[in-house]
Scaffold this motif. Sequence first.
Motif, mmCIF file in Angstrom:
data_model
loop_
_atom_site.group_PDB
_atom_site.id
_atom_site.type_symbol
_atom_site.label_atom_id
_atom_site.label_comp_id
_atom_site.label_asym_id
_atom_site.label_seq_id
_atom_site.Cartn_x
_atom_site.Cartn_y
_atom_site.Cartn_z
ATOM 1 N N ARG A 86 2.675 1.590 -3.335
ATOM 2 C CA ARG A 86 1.685 1.967 -4.350
ATOM 3 C C ARG A 86 1.404 3.471 -4.270
ATOM 4 O O ARG A 86 1.339 4.169 -5.295
ATOM 5 C CB ARG A 86 0.401 1.175 -4.138
ATOM 6 N N ASP A 143 -1.015 -5.533 -9.761
ATOM 7 C CA ASP A 143 -1.773 -4.302 -9.984
ATOM 8 C C ASP A 143 -1.486 -3.682 -11.346
ATOM 9 O O ASP A 143 -2.202 -2.775 -11.778
ATOM 10 C CB ASP A 143 -1.422 -3.256 -8.914
ATOM 11 N N LEU A 177 1.248 -1.991 -11.873
ATOM 12 C CA LEU A 177 2.072 -0.805 -11.634
ATOM 13 C C LEU A 177 3.557 -1.085 -11.843
ATOM 14 O O LEU A 177 4.336 -0.165 -12.079
ATOM 15 C CB LEU A 177 1.865 -0.297 -10.203
ATOM 16 N N ASP A 227 0.838 -1.210 0.000
ATOM 17 C CA ASP A 227 0.000 0.000 0.000
ATOM 18 C C ASP A 227 0.868 1.253 0.000
ATOM 19 O O ASP A 227 0.591 2.222 -0.722
ATOM 20 C CB ASP A 227 -0.919 0.023 1.226
ATOM 21 N N LEU A 264 2.306 -5.394 -6.433
ATOM 22 C CA LEU A 264 2.354 -4.259 -7.359
ATOM 23 C C LEU A 264 2.400 -4.727 -8.812
ATOM 24 O O LEU A 264 1.852 -4.067 -9.703
ATOM 25 C CB LEU A 264 3.569 -3.387 -7.050
ATOM 26 N N PHE A 288 -5.093 2.017 -12.490
ATOM 27 C CA PHE A 288 -3.784 2.469 -12.014
ATOM 28 C C PHE A 288 -2.974 3.097 -13.144
ATOM 29 O O PHE A 288 -2.227 4.053 -12.931
ATOM 30 C CB PHE A 288 -3.016 1.310 -11.381
#
Length: 233
Positions: free
Chosen positions: A14, A54, A56, A11, A51, A136
Amino acid sequence: MARRLADDLADHLRERILSGNIAPGERLAEAAIAEEYSVARSTARIAVESLIADGLVEREARKHPRVVTVDGSEIPEIVALLEISESLALARIMAGHPDLRPLRAARGEQPSRVLHTLVEVSGSKRLEALHRPLTFHTMLYAASRAEASSADASRIGAARAGAGRTNSSRADASHIDSALEQAQEQLIDAVLLGQESAWEALRALQRARQARLGVDAGAVLSHAGGVTPQKAR
């Protein structure tokens, strides 16, 4: 405990990526992260894997994973896919009776979070898995675009002739933010009440997002054989 620590670390990383503190293209070495945060390397590895899931961060052969770089040319297609998935999610919601409490709780959140919550409550894991990384990517692009605009504004502000354009740009951004806030409130209210006006509220929110990103996803959709979000209805 270890998983919770890894989630907290993910978190934080991110947030740093989306705020620009960790720049696009920057590499994330697990050993360096473990040392910086005083955690086990296995914890850092789990956080980085999160990540990557995600969208990212991406892997590269024989190199440390790096933060993705989103090219502006990709954004219209990304936004088009977001709009289709959101419209399909809304169609599922309007046709069924899902638990809408998470959407009610998202009131006041960022538009990107509200829209992702809309997809989540639809109950489609496939749409959710598609929507999350694309969201994202738009946030990464918006952050890099804002940083570039800020740098341009600083240079323009140094010249007296550019002051008017800088103020105009800020006014436009404020207008778009106001439109986003109004549209997301209308969307939440309409969905909670099961009103057909939820469709127009969704389109208004999507148009405001396009304006913020400076893209026109309609062209992409029209080139894809006339597929439009409205056809999800």
